[in-house]
Design a protein around this motif. Sequence first.
Motif, PDB file in Angstrom:
ATOM      1  N   ARG A   1     -15.807  53.235  55.407  1.00 34.39           N
ATOM      2  CA  ARG A   1     -15.223  52.458  56.703  1.00 34.39           C
ATOM      3  C   ARG A   1     -15.102  50.981  56.196  1.00 34.39           C
ATOM      4  O   ARG A   1     -15.942  50.393  55.688  1.00 34.39           O
ATOM      5  N   LEU A   2     -13.887  50.479  56.334  1.00 31.34           N
ATOM      6  CA  LEU A   2     -13.444  49.061  56.090  1.00 31.34           C
ATOM      7  C   LEU A   2     -13.033  48.392  57.231  1.00 31.34           C
ATOM      8  O   LEU A   2     -12.301  48.866  58.087  1.00 31.34           O
ATOM      9  N   THR A   3     -13.830  47.229  57.648  1.00 31.81           N
ATOM     10  CA  THR A   3     -13.468  46.335  58.764  1.00 31.81           C
ATOM     11  C   THR A   3     -13.339  44.985  58.469  1.00 31.81           C
ATOM     12  O   THR A   3     -13.817  44.559  57.319  1.00 31.81           O
ATOM     13  N   TRP A   4     -12.471  44.398  59.170  1.00 37.00           N
ATOM     14  CA  TRP A   4     -12.132  43.099  58.859  1.00 37.00           C
ATOM     15  C   TRP A   4     -11.316  42.282  60.169  1.00 37.00           C
ATOM     16  O   TRP A   4     -10.731  42.946  60.997  1.00 37.00           O
ATOM     17  N   ARG A   5     -11.364  41.115  60.114  1.00 36.48           N
ATOM     18  CA  ARG A   5     -10.504  40.084  61.135  1.00 36.48           C
ATOM     19  C   ARG A   5      -9.645  39.222  60.454  1.00 36.48           C
ATOM     20  O   ARG A   5      -9.803  38.777  59.451  1.00 36.48           O
ATOM     21  N   GLN A   6      -8.540  38.993  61.427  1.00 38.37           N
ATOM     22  CA  GLN A   6      -7.832  38.152  60.769  1.00 38.37           C
ATOM     23  C   GLN A   6      -6.802  37.494  61.745  1.00 38.37           C
ATOM     24  O   GLN A   6      -6.608  38.023  62.986  1.00 38.37           O
ATOM     25  N   SER A   7      -6.419  36.285  61.731  1.00 40.46           N
ATOM     26  CA  SER A   7      -5.550  35.647  62.983  1.00 40.46           C
ATOM     27  C   SER A   7      -4.105  35.542  62.152  1.00 40.46           C
ATOM     28  O   SER A   7      -3.975  35.030  61.187  1.00 40.46           O
ATOM     29  N   ILE A   8      -3.173  35.641  63.061  1.00 39.57           N
ATOM     30  CA  ILE A   8      -1.725  35.660  62.646  1.00 39.57           C
ATOM     31  C   ILE A   8      -0.914  34.613  63.745  1.00 39.57           C
ATOM     32  O   ILE A   8      -1.474  34.543  64.756  1.00 39.57           O
ATOM     33  N   THR A   9       0.001  33.998  63.327  1.00 42.07           N
ATOM     34  CA  THR A   9       0.791  33.198  64.310  1.00 42.07           C
ATOM     35  C   THR A   9       2.198  33.677  64.196  1.00 42.07           C
ATOM     36  O   THR A   9       2.945  33.156  65.290  1.00 42.07           O
ATOM     37  N   LYS A  10       2.629  34.690  63.537  1.00 43.28           N
ATOM     38  CA  LYS A  10       3.925  35.327  63.595  1.00 43.28           C
ATOM     39  C   LYS A  10       4.050  36.798  63.656  1.00 43.28           C
ATOM     40  O   LYS A  10       2.890  37.339  63.032  1.00 43.28           O
ATOM     41  N   PRO A  11       4.659  37.568  64.398  1.00 47.90           N
ATOM     42  CA  PRO A  11       5.678  36.932  65.452  1.00 47.90           C
ATOM     43  C   PRO A  11       5.037  36.325  66.623  1.00 47.90           C
ATOM     44  O   PRO A  11       5.529  35.427  67.100  1.00 47.90           O
ATOM     45  N   ILE A  12       3.848  36.574  66.792  1.00 43.37           N
ATOM     46  CA  ILE A  12       3.164  35.640  67.901  1.00 43.37           C
ATOM     47  C   ILE A  12       1.622  35.514  67.420  1.00 43.37           C
ATOM     48  O   ILE A  12       1.025  35.995  66.617  1.00 43.37           O
ATOM     49  N   ARG A  13       0.813  34.491  68.296  1.00 38.12           N
ATOM     50  CA  ARG A  13      -0.566  34.015  67.611  1.00 38.12           C
ATOM     51  C   ARG A  13      -1.524  35.168  68.196  1.00 38.12           C
ATOM     52  O   ARG A  13      -1.635  35.405  69.418  1.00 38.12           O
ATOM     53  N   LEU A  14      -2.008  35.781  67.287  1.00 39.55           N
ATOM     54  CA  LEU A  14      -3.142  36.857  67.713  1.00 39.55           C
ATOM     55  C   LEU A  14      -4.298  36.774  66.827  1.00 39.55           C
ATOM     56  O   LEU A  14      -4.174  36.455  65.375  1.00 39.55           O
ATOM     57  N   HIS A  15      -5.407  37.284  66.944  1.00 42.93           N
ATOM     58  CA  HIS A  15      -6.772  37.544  66.438  1.00 42.93           C
ATOM     59  C   HIS A  15      -6.775  38.823  66.615  1.00 42.93           C
ATOM     60  O   HIS A  15      -6.866  39.739  67.448  1.00 42.93           O
TER      61      HIS A  15
ATOM     62  N   ALA B   1      -8.524  42.724  64.950  1.00 43.10           N
ATOM     63  CA  ALA B   1      -9.804  43.322  64.277  1.00 43.10           C
ATOM     64  C   ALA B   1      -9.468  44.573  63.782  1.00 43.10           C
ATOM     65  O   ALA B   1      -8.894  45.291  64.961  1.00 43.10           O
ATOM     66  N   PHE B   2      -9.704  44.917  62.651  1.00 42.05           N
ATOM     67  CA  PHE B   2      -9.059  46.023  62.111  1.00 42.05           C
ATOM     68  C   PHE B   2     -10.415  47.195  61.741  1.00 42.05           C
ATOM     69  O   PHE B   2     -11.435  46.364  61.337  1.00 42.05           O
ATOM     70  N   ASP B   3     -10.197  48.178  61.891  1.00 40.37           N
ATOM     71  CA  ASP B   3     -11.343  49.362  61.427  1.00 40.37           C
ATOM     72  C   ASP B   3     -10.578  50.383  60.934  1.00 40.37           C
ATOM     73  O   ASP B   3      -9.818  51.269  61.671  1.00 40.37           O
ATOM     74  N   VAL B   4     -10.602  50.679  59.595  1.00 42.93           N
ATOM     75  CA  VAL B   4     -10.012  51.924  59.133  1.00 42.93           C
ATOM     76  C   VAL B   4     -10.918  52.508  58.325  1.00 42.93           C
ATOM     77  O   VAL B   4     -12.127  52.111  57.777  1.00 42.93           O
ATOM     78  N   VAL B   5     -10.642  53.729  57.956  1.00 37.88           N
ATOM     79  CA  VAL B   5     -11.250  54.728  56.985  1.00 37.88           C
ATOM     80  C   VAL B   5     -10.554  54.847  55.743  1.00 37.88           C
ATOM     81  O   VAL B   5      -9.201  55.026  55.925  1.00 37.88           O
ATOM     82  N   VAL B   6     -11.024  54.426  54.377  1.00 40.70           N
ATOM     83  CA  VAL B   6     -10.549  54.587  53.239  1.00 40.70           C
ATOM     84  C   VAL B   6     -10.773  55.973  52.565  1.00 40.70           C
ATOM     85  O   VAL B   6     -11.983  56.488  52.579  1.00 40.70           O
ATOM     86  N   ARG B   7      -9.809  56.866  52.180  1.00 40.51           N
ATOM     87  CA  ARG B   7      -9.737  57.815  51.651  1.00 40.51           C
ATOM     88  C   ARG B   7      -8.966  58.081  50.515  1.00 40.51           C
ATOM     89  O   ARG B   7      -7.817  58.239  50.447  1.00 40.51           O
ATOM     90  N   GLY B   8      -9.545  57.666  49.172  1.00 45.14           N
ATOM     91  CA  GLY B   8      -9.078  57.562  47.855  1.00 45.14           C
ATOM     92  C   GLY B   8      -7.744  56.324  47.980  1.00 45.14           C
ATOM     93  O   GLY B   8      -8.231  55.331  48.178  1.00 45.14           O
ATOM     94  N   ASP B   9      -6.418  56.812  48.006  1.00 43.76           N
ATOM     95  CA  ASP B   9      -5.728  55.548  47.797  1.00 43.76           C
ATOM     96  C   ASP B   9      -4.909  55.473  49.258  1.00 43.76           C
ATOM     97  O   ASP B   9      -3.679  55.153  49.429  1.00 43.76           O
TER      98      ASP B   9
END
Length: 104
Positions: free
Chosen positions: A53-67, A69-77
């Motif tokens: 399980r890989l999690t992270w946060r990031q802020s973007i400004t394009k196409p709109i300003r958003l904060h 939160a990602f939550d993904v499961v990694v299986r190989g590639d």
Amino acid sequence: MSVEGTWNLAIATPVGRQQAVLRLSIEGGVLRGVATGEAEEVPLTELTLDGDRLTWRQSITKPIRLHLAFDVVVRGDELAGTAKAGRLPATKVTGRRAAPSSDS
């Protein structure tokens, strides 16, 4: 499990499918990353790998300003999970590790 490398992400959003590139590396024993999309590069924060399980946060400004939160499961590639922006519903995220460059 190694998640290091370049990942091509697809994020299903209410305004259409968005593409992003995630670059993950280990620096000084610490997992670090940046995401590139919509002509901006942003650092990842709170980047954590717990088993597959890989999690992270990031802020973007394009196409709109958003904060986000990602939550993904990694299986190989491949990876799959969700991205959530505040009170908005979670959106589906999928990704595939890019093949290593033959220039290296």
